[in-house]
Design a protein around this motif. Structure first.
Motif, short mmCIF file in Angstrom:
data_model
loop_
_atom_site.label_atom_id
_atom_site.label_comp_id
_atom_site.label_asym_id
_atom_site.label_seq_id
_atom_site.Cartn_x
_atom_site.Cartn_y
_atom_site.Cartn_z
N ARG A 1 0.83 -1.21 0.00
CA ARG A 1 0.00 0.00 0.00
C ARG A 1 0.86 1.25 0.00
O ARG A 1 0.57 2.21 -0.72
CB ARG A 1 -0.93 0.00 1.21
N VAL A 2 1.91 1.24 0.80
CA VAL A 2 2.80 2.40 0.88
C VAL A 2 3.45 2.67 -0.47
O VAL A 2 3.50 3.81 -0.95
CB VAL A 2 3.88 2.18 1.96
N LEU A 3 3.94 1.62 -1.11
CA LEU A 3 4.61 1.79 -2.40
C LEU A 3 3.63 2.23 -3.48
O LEU A 3 3.97 3.03 -4.35
CB LEU A 3 5.30 0.49 -2.81
N ALA A 4 2.40 1.71 -3.41
CA ALA A 4 1.39 2.09 -4.39
C ALA A 4 1.04 3.57 -4.27
O ALA A 4 0.85 4.27 -5.26
CB ALA A 4 0.15 1.23 -4.22
N GLN A 5 0.97 4.07 -3.04
CA GLN A 5 0.65 5.47 -2.80
C GLN A 5 1.80 6.39 -3.17
O GLN A 5 1.59 7.53 -3.58
CB GLN A 5 0.28 5.68 -1.33
N ASP A 6 3.01 5.87 -3.03
CA ASP A 6 4.20 6.68 -3.26
C ASP A 6 4.34 7.08 -4.72
O ASP A 6 4.64 8.22 -5.05
CB ASP A 6 5.44 5.91 -2.79
N GLY A 7 4.14 6.12 -5.63
CA GLY A 7 4.25 6.39 -7.05
C GLY A 7 5.67 6.33 -7.60
O GLY A 7 5.88 6.28 -8.81
N GLU A 8 6.66 6.35 -6.71
CA GLU A 8 8.05 6.30 -7.14
C GLU A 8 8.49 4.88 -7.45
O GLU A 8 9.40 4.66 -8.25
CB GLU A 8 8.94 6.90 -6.05
N PHE A 9 7.85 3.90 -6.80
CA PHE A 9 8.22 2.50 -6.95
C PHE A 9 7.05 1.68 -7.48
O PHE A 9 5.90 1.99 -7.20
CB PHE A 9 8.67 1.91 -5.61
N GLU A 10 7.37 0.65 -8.21
CA GLU A 10 6.35 -0.29 -8.66
C GLU A 10 6.51 -1.60 -7.90
O GLU A 10 7.57 -2.24 -7.97
CB GLU A 10 6.49 -0.56 -10.16
N TYR A 11 5.49 -1.98 -7.16
CA TYR A 11 5.52 -3.20 -6.37
C TYR A 11 5.13 -4.39 -7.25
O TYR A 11 4.02 -4.45 -7.77
CB TYR A 11 4.57 -3.08 -5.18
N LEU A 12 6.06 -5.35 -7.43
CA LEU A 12 5.83 -6.47 -8.33
C LEU A 12 5.23 -7.69 -7.65
O LEU A 12 4.79 -8.62 -8.33
CB LEU A 12 7.14 -6.87 -9.01
N GLY A 13 5.22 -7.71 -6.31
CA GLY A 13 4.63 -8.84 -5.62
C GLY A 13 5.55 -9.45 -4.58
O GLY A 13 6.67 -8.98 -4.35
#
Length: 211
Positions: A7-19
């Protein structure tokens, strides 16, 4: 914990969370298939298995930068992780801001270790001038930051292992760094911006082992 990270990475926009992966074997498959820039590696499988994963991940995808995600880790094990290819060591109790800083630094090719794990003050380095290092000494620092041993550095720079040792002695004396571990941690500060290899915009893969 991983759901919160996603959730944090999704909100940040700088990183893409791959799983995330359930164990180290699944994580290695994901490294091959998804080709992440950064892998957050839980140590709960045991240090021996975790260190082997870090080494294998770097061999499989050299541009993949592992971050070891720990509760606590002895200094000697921190250095061992760096030697095997880890580019960051992050405590699970770290604040979100610290996690972002770590991910950002590692994705840009830096070595990042939380001060509480390194157990050292960096103030002596701040009083030393990186400009005093010769071009060859800066080359040596860059290789140490990559986790290379003296023999490997010698081969990479076409010099002898003995010459590497001499350069390291001079580097320690000039910078106030006590050993290779601290040199790896503070490499970016000593070299200045732009000396360590840059990574592509960060894609994050997390590995969680369930007991």
């Amino acid at each position: 914990m991983l759901e919160g990270l996603a959730r944090v990475l999704a909100q940040d926009g700088e990183f893409e969370y791959l799983g995330a992966a359930g164990n180290l074997a699944e994580a290695m498959d994901a490294v091959r298939e998804r080709e992440p820039d950064v892998v957050l590696v839980d140590q709960s499988a045991g240090l021996k298995q975790t260190f082997q994963f870090i080494s294998d991940a770097k061999s499989t995808r050299p541009r993949c930068y592992p971050i070891l995600w720990v509760n606590e880790l002895a200094e000697i094990d921190c250095f061992r992780a760096l030697q095997l290819g880890a580019r960051g060591i992050l405590k699970k109790s770290a604040a979100i801001a610290a996690m972002r800083t770590c991910l950002r630094a590692v994705s840009q090719g830096e070595v990042w270790i939380e001060n509480s794990l390194a157990g050292r003050s960096v103030s002596p380095l701040e009083r030393r001038s990186a400009a005093r290092l010769t071009p060859r000494e800066k080359d040596i620092v860059q290789q140490v930051c990559g986790g290379l041993k003296n023999k490997e550095i010698a081969e990479a720079l076409a010099i002898t292992a003995g010459t590497v040792k001499v350069h390291l002695m001079h580097i320690f004396e000039k910078t106030g760094v006590k050993d290779r571990f601290e040199l790896a941690v503070q490499g970016r500060r000593l070299l200045g911006s732009g000396r360590l290899p840059e990574a592509a915009p960060a894609e994050i893969q997390a590995e969680e082992t369930f007991a």
